[in-house]
Design a protein around this motif. Structure first.
Motif, PDB file in Angstrom:
ATOM      1  N   GLU A  21       3.195  32.967   4.725  1.00 18.69           N
ATOM      2  CA  GLU A  21       3.342  32.063   5.772  1.00 18.69           C
ATOM      3  C   GLU A  21       2.868  32.739   7.036  1.00 18.69           C
ATOM      4  O   GLU A  21       2.251  32.078   7.828  1.00 18.69           O
ATOM      5  CB  GLU A  21       4.776  31.307   5.832  1.00 18.69           C
ATOM      6  CG  GLU A  21       4.919  30.551   7.088  1.00 18.69           C
ATOM      7  CD  GLU A  21       4.603  29.190   6.911  1.00 18.69           C
ATOM      8  OE1 GLU A  21       4.951  28.471   7.590  1.00 18.69           O
ATOM      9  OE2 GLU A  21       3.609  28.937   5.789  1.00 18.69           O
ATOM     10  N   MET A  22       3.139  33.976   7.232  1.00 19.25           N
ATOM     11  CA  MET A  22       2.857  34.618   8.268  1.00 19.25           C
ATOM     12  C   MET A  22       1.131  34.681   8.692  1.00 19.25           C
ATOM     13  O   MET A  22       0.643  34.295   9.492  1.00 19.25           O
ATOM     14  CB  MET A  22       3.097  36.205   8.087  1.00 19.25           C
ATOM     15  CG  MET A  22       2.596  37.072   9.502  1.00 19.25           C
ATOM     16  SD  MET A  22       2.866  38.917   9.185  1.00 19.25           S
ATOM     17  CE  MET A  22       1.425  38.984   8.133  1.00 19.25           C
ATOM     18  N   ILE A 131       5.667  25.386   0.723  1.00 18.07           N
ATOM     19  CA  ILE A 131       6.092  26.868   0.946  1.00 18.07           C
ATOM     20  C   ILE A 131       7.441  26.790   1.646  1.00 18.07           C
ATOM     21  O   ILE A 131       8.272  27.508   1.104  1.00 18.07           O
ATOM     22  CB  ILE A 131       5.034  27.708   1.782  1.00 18.07           C
ATOM     23  CG1 ILE A 131       5.340  29.122   1.513  1.00 18.07           C
ATOM     24  CG2 ILE A 131       5.124  27.273   3.360  1.00 18.07           C
ATOM     25  CD1 ILE A 131       4.078  29.876   1.798  1.00 18.07           C
ATOM     26  N   SER A 132       7.630  25.907   2.420  1.00 18.06           N
ATOM     27  CA  SER A 132       9.114  25.969   3.143  1.00 18.06           C
ATOM     28  C   SER A 132      10.261  25.498   1.928  1.00 18.06           C
ATOM     29  O   SER A 132      11.412  25.969   1.974  1.00 18.06           O
ATOM     30  CB  SER A 132       9.084  24.776   4.068  1.00 18.06           C
ATOM     31  OG  SER A 132       8.216  25.238   5.261  1.00 18.06           O
ATOM     32  N   SER A 148      20.180  32.216   6.979  1.00 20.83           N
ATOM     33  CA  SER A 148      19.575  33.581   7.382  1.00 20.83           C
ATOM     34  C   SER A 148      18.170  33.625   6.838  1.00 20.83           C
ATOM     35  O   SER A 148      17.297  34.222   7.529  1.00 20.83           O
ATOM     36  CB  SER A 148      20.556  34.537   7.125  1.00 20.83           C
ATOM     37  OG  SER A 148      20.799  34.680   5.886  1.00 20.83           O
ATOM     38  N   ALA A 149      18.062  33.175   5.496  1.00 20.47           N
ATOM     39  CA  ALA A 149      16.710  33.257   4.701  1.00 20.47           C
ATOM     40  C   ALA A 149      15.607  32.514   5.535  1.00 20.47           C
ATOM     41  O   ALA A 149      14.568  33.060   5.754  1.00 20.47           O
ATOM     42  CB  ALA A 149      17.017  32.678   3.280  1.00 20.47           C
ATOM     43  N   PHE A 150      16.093  31.341   5.859  1.00 20.18           N
ATOM     44  CA  PHE A 150      15.014  30.606   6.566  1.00 20.18           C
ATOM     45  C   PHE A 150      14.881  30.899   7.902  1.00 20.18           C
ATOM     46  O   PHE A 150      13.763  30.794   8.565  1.00 20.18           O
ATOM     47  CB  PHE A 150      15.887  28.916   7.016  1.00 20.18           C
ATOM     48  CG  PHE A 150      15.264  28.306   5.684  1.00 20.18           C
ATOM     49  CD1 PHE A 150      14.015  27.819   5.901  1.00 20.18           C
ATOM     50  CD2 PHE A 150      16.273  27.838   4.690  1.00 20.18           C
ATOM     51  CE1 PHE A 150      13.545  26.803   4.622  1.00 20.18           C
ATOM     52  CE2 PHE A 150      15.530  26.962   3.675  1.00 20.18           C
ATOM     53  CZ  PHE A 150      14.520  26.325   3.461  1.00 20.18           C
ATOM     54  N   SER A 438      10.809  17.969  -1.321  1.00 20.94           N
ATOM     55  CA  SER A 438       9.650  18.029  -0.614  1.00 20.94           C
ATOM     56  C   SER A 438       9.289  16.739   0.111  1.00 20.94           C
ATOM     57  O   SER A 438       8.696  16.919   1.295  1.00 20.94           O
ATOM     58  CB  SER A 438       8.262  18.408  -1.547  1.00 20.94           C
ATOM     59  OG  SER A 438       8.421  19.738  -2.156  1.00 20.94           O
ATOM     60  N   LEU A 439       9.435  15.636  -0.351  1.00 17.40           N
ATOM     61  CA  LEU A 439       9.367  14.504   0.637  1.00 17.40           C
ATOM     62  C   LEU A 439      10.012  14.320   1.473  1.00 17.40           C
ATOM     63  O   LEU A 439       9.498  14.099   2.688  1.00 17.40           O
ATOM     64  CB  LEU A 439       9.498  13.328  -0.707  1.00 17.40           C
ATOM     65  CG  LEU A 439       8.922  11.701  -0.093  1.00 17.40           C
ATOM     66  CD1 LEU A 439       7.397  11.991   0.352  1.00 17.40           C
ATOM     67  CD2 LEU A 439       9.283  10.809  -1.055  1.00 17.40           C
ATOM     68  N   LEU A 440      11.169  14.654   1.404  1.00 20.04           N
ATOM     69  CA  LEU A 440      12.074  14.632   2.661  1.00 20.04           C
ATOM     70  C   LEU A 440      11.607  15.872   3.962  1.00 20.04           C
ATOM     71  O   LEU A 440      11.864  15.684   4.777  1.00 20.04           O
ATOM     72  CB  LEU A 440      13.837  14.750   2.469  1.00 20.04           C
ATOM     73  CG  LEU A 440      14.150  13.253   2.203  1.00 20.04           C
ATOM     74  CD1 LEU A 440      15.405  13.596   1.512  1.00 20.04           C
ATOM     75  CD2 LEU A 440      14.166  12.424   3.152  1.00 20.04           C
TER      76      LEU A 440
END
Length: 661
Positions: A21-22, A131-132, A148-150, A438-440
């Motif tokens: 993601e970076m 990816i999220s 904390s992971a997010f 994923s849809l939400l």
């Protein structure tokens, strides 16, 4: 499950997703840092047009995750969606490189830019929500490490966002508009690195605690374990689909023809209403699921007000940095695009502090619930704009303010973002039924799409002091420049003419001189000579009378043009060699020569631009936006009111979350 509470650290898969993601965000923010400036300086769009295109692009970038989330949930799974999205975005960045390479061939450059934007928009739709979603799947149900992971994942996003404007701005934002392409190429390389890392590391590290590969199968095929959830996805609801499609078109027509929004805005706002409506009417949802989804929707609505103000960074705040911020730093001028790194570097610095803070409060059962955190984020956003509003209150439009004001705004906004954005991603992950994860997430990003398009609309309210109205190359008549200089109305037939052949114009004297009273009274001093030959007027060099006829005269032309106006004009017209004021000083006609390439052959053409020195100021809800203070106060009021309402609703939302915090 009993081991959840004693687990320490985070799985290695989180850091694979972190670097993936970076680099993807490096690609996105690197291009975005240059995008508005590219349109202003290379393609010579005005601020209103640049803001509209910028808002449409960033809005659509966050609209397509709805499609990408649906494809991942139903057919492809997260992994395939991420790879397809990454490839499309790399292609899009390459087309932006082509647009920057051929910027002087305006029509071709614009075509390349639009194709590039299309690839970036569609690619981001497949990449962003999936990816999220995989971050949350790294942890067992109920794991307290998810928030904390997010936040750590969010640090990866902002590490890329910090590096990108510096690198791409250094390569692309020079005095030569042709260098924008190198910034776009750096963004392309960043996307390729992201793809390589993800493809090479996904099988080894992106796995569940039980060792199962994450994201290989569609989400609706995953085993459902959440209490109260339906075990099987509902069959396709064709009747409901048709109903909500009709509702979408009805809302689109209302926004387009009644509210007066453009087509892209109408599509985005229409989908923001129709897509959530389709999901919440799914008969397979339990009562608890519906209440939790409503919390996501209500929070998403308030997020629109946050991001529409926050995303001024790529448009109006970039204009502010370019034109009215003193960017001198120990003898060097900081590129305007580099200020977009302030927010990102502040997140990298302060995100660990927020992770620690939420952790300490969580251990003592004092951690605020997600809605309270988001209300606090909106409040901090309003404070940031209040600070810069006071910084610009009462200043002359030609004055430059200290960069401290802009840095303070970005830093305060960082605190607000850390309260709202990573917490929002975590909340959607925790509240969403697994089969709709994923849809939400796509619906969450849909609110960001509406916010970004709204941000573009609000950026168009930026009070311009000078505006490019028209650009002509290769004039029809040799005397068109002088004819326009004598025209009393720029709506005349002369102004509307479509020039096709070159005018004979030579270098004239153009000086910027300071008067005894100071810089504000500086004038554009122009002296030129006319030659009356066969009833055609040719502007020439007053110092050269070799070819002059007996009836030639020298006409001094000295009118006041502020230094501020001239510097803005010169920033996109560095070879300007003459100018004429008309319409009582409202319009300035400028002339220069530019090199263009056609069929691999370079040639020089004459160019004339019409600049409005007294453009009409925009209005918002019946109020004229005369100054930057007026402009920034719009965001103070908007974010402040939204914050108060969300604080009031937070208690009710907490109950609707049914035990999830």
């Amino acid at each position: 499950m009993s081991s959840i509470g004693v687990q320490k650290g985070h799985p290695k898969g989180l850091y694979v997703l972190f670097v993936t993601e970076m680099w993807e965000r490096f690609s996105y923010y690197g291009m975005r840092a240059l995008f508005s400036l590219f349109m202003l300086k290379a393609l010579l769009f005005d601020k209103a047009m640049s803001s509209e295109i910028y808002g449409s692009y960033t809005g659509l970038v966050y609209l397509t995750p709805l499609i990408g989330g649906y494809m991942a949930d139903r057919y492809w799974g997260n992994r395939k969606s991420v790879i397809v999205g990454g490839v499309l975005m790399a292609i899009g960045q390459f087309f932006m490189f082509l647009a920057g390479t051929f910027y002087q061939e305006n029509q071709f450059a614009v075509t390349m830019m639009l194709i590039g934007l299309l690839f970036l928009i569609v690619g981001n739709g497949f990449f962003k929500p999936n990816i999220s979603t995989m971050v949350g799947q790294l942890y067992p149900e109920g794991d307290k490490r998810v928030d904390s992971a997010f936040t750590i994942f969010y640090m990866g996003i902002n590490l890329g966002a910090f590096i990108a404007p510096i690198v791409c701005g250094y390569l692309g934002e020079t005095e030569d508009p042709g260098d924008f392409r190198w910034g776009f190429m750096a963004a392309c390389v960043g996307m390729i690195i992201s793809l390589i890392l993800f493809i090479s590391l996904k099988n080894k590290y992106i796995v569940t605690p039980e060792g199962e590969q994450i994201g290989e199968k569609p989400n609706q095929d995953r085993t459902i374990t959440e209490s109260g959830e339906s075990a099987n996805a509902a069959p396709t609801r064709w009747g409901s689909i048709i109903t909500w499609i009709l509702i979408f078109f009805g809302v689109l027509i209302f926004f387009k023809y009644q509210a007066g929004f453009d087509l892209i805005a109408s599509i985005i706002f229409g989908l923001t209403i129709a897509a959530p409506g389709f999901i919440i009417t799914d008969p397979s949802l339990s009562k608890i699921e519906k209440e939790r989804i409503w919390v996501v929707y209500i929070a998403a609505f308030f997020v629109i007000f946050f991001w529409s103000a926050f995303e001024q960074a790529g448009a109006s705040l970039t204009y502010f940095a370019e034109e009215q911020t003193d960017r001198n730093f120990f003898g060097r001028v900081i590129p305007a695009s580099a200020f977009q790194s302030v927010n990102a570097v502040a997140i990298v610095i302060f995100a660990p502090l927020f992770v620690w803070l939420w952790g300490v409060l969580g251990k003592r059962n004092l951690e605020p619930a997600s809605p309270f955190k988001q209300a606090l984020g909106l409040f901090l956003l309003a404070i940031g704009y209040l600070v810069i509003a006071f910084g610009v209150k009462g200043i002359d439009p030609s004055a430059k303010v200290s960069m401290i004001w802009l840095i303070s705004l970005y830093t305060i906004h960082t605190f607000g973002e850390l309260c709202l954005s990573p917490i929002g991603l975590s909340m959607v992950n925790k509240l969403s039924p697994v089969r709709l994860a994923s849809l939400l997430m796509g619906v969450w990003f849909l609110s960001t799409a509406s916010a970004n398009k709204f941000a573009g609309i609000l950026s168009g309210l930026y009070p311009e002091e000078v505006k490019l109205e028209k650009t002509y190359t290769e004039y029809t008549h040799q005397s068109v420049f002088d004819s326009l200089s004598r025209a009393k109305d720029l709506d005349s037939n002369v102004f509307k003419a479509d020039p096709t052949s070159a005018i004979v114009l030579k270098t004239a004297d153009l000086k910027l001189t300071k008067s005894a009273s100071g810089e504000k009274d500086s004038v554009l001093s122009l002296t030129y000579k006319t030659e009356q030959i066969n009833d055609q007027v040719i502007l020439g060099d007053s110092s050269n009378s070799q070819n002059a006829q007996a009836n030639s005269v020298t006409i001094p032309h000295t009118e006041p043009v502020s230094v501020f106006h001239l510097k803005v004009i010169k920033s996109s017209n560095k070879y300007l060699d003459r100018a004429v004021l008309i319409n009582d000083g409202k319009y300035l006609l400028t002339h220069d020569s530019i090199d263009i390439v056609e069929n691999k052959v370079s040639k020089k053409v004459e160019r004339m631009q019409v600049w409005n020195l007294k453009p009409e100021k925009p209005s918002f809800m019946g109020m004229k936006v005369e100054t930057l203070y007026d402009f920034f106060m719009i965001f103070v009021v908007m974010a402040g009111v939204a914050s108060v309402f969300l604080f009031i609703l937070s208690g009710k939302l907490l109950k609707m979350m049914n035990g999830v915090r």
